[in-house]
Enzyme design. Structure first.
Site: not given
Length: 221
Positions: A53-55
């Site tokens: 997912g979003c880093f």
């Protein structure tokens, strides 16, 4: 353009949304067994590359793990020419948002990092993205840096599956591919933007969940 709250920076219209209007959100570490297979001890710092997912949130969690020396947000699984946020956002580059973790194996093992990864850093059972972020760039993937890492990762996935650790099947894939650091704006985003609505809604609860679920692994302060 992908359907993503991660793409909203502080200057966007989303940044003007009142925090009180955002839905309540909580994260709890899933209790997972320790891995039965791990890498042998090494004297030098080692590298792990994980996508989930979003880093921003992934980076924030692993920066707080004892023994981790550094975390870099970036892109893995695609080529160098289009390893940038604008291109990856088209969902046509094969990249995944990922983090590169440099760690001291004398303080934390590879399998321990995987335990944090599966337990709280992301949801390894989601398909097509993570939370509000949809598309293949948000897939759950482990970019093994050696055959030994791949073997440990596969063994732990099998162990968790056999133990029915999750109500749904684990979707995490073991992949290969180079890692490319993301733009400077995405590095250390959590700490530089503590009031960003996305951070408040999704990532602060995740970091709190890590600290509560892994008190022995969490850095103090």
């Amino acid at each position: 353009m992908r359907n993503s709250l991660c793409i909203a920076l502080a200057a966007t219209a989303f940044g003007a949304v009142a925090l009180s209007s955002l839905p309540a959100h909580a994260e709890r570490a899933v209790p997972l067994p320790k891995a039965t297979l791990d890498l042998p001890a090494a004297r030098r710092p080692q590298v792990a590359v994980l996508a989930g997912g979003c880093f921003w949130g992934m980076e924030a969690v692993f920066e707080r793990v004892k023994g981790v020396r550094g975390v870099t947000a970036g892109y893995a699984g695609g080529g160098a020419a289009d390893a940038n946020y604008a291109a990856v956002s088209t969902e046509r580059t094969r990249h995944a948002e990922a983090i590169r973790i440099t760690y001291d194996p004398a303080q934390v093992s590879y399998a321990t990092l995987l335990r944090v990864y599966f337990s709280i850093a992301h949801d390894p059972t989601q398909v097509g993205g993570q939370g509000p972020d949809r598309g293949p760039s948000y897939r759950s993937a482990i970019f093994a840096q050696s055959p030994e890492q791949a073997r440990v990762a596969r063994a732990y996935i099998a162990q968790l599956s056999q133990a029915h650790a999750f109500a749904r099947p684990i979707t995490t894939r073991i992949e290969q591919g180079r890692f490319f650091p993301a733009e400077a704006d995405h590095q250390n985003f959590y700490d530089r933007n503590p009031g960003h609505p996305y951070i408040m809604r999704w990532d602060k609860p995740k970091v709190a969940g890590f600290r509560a679920g892994f008190p022995d692994l969490a850095r103090t302060g």
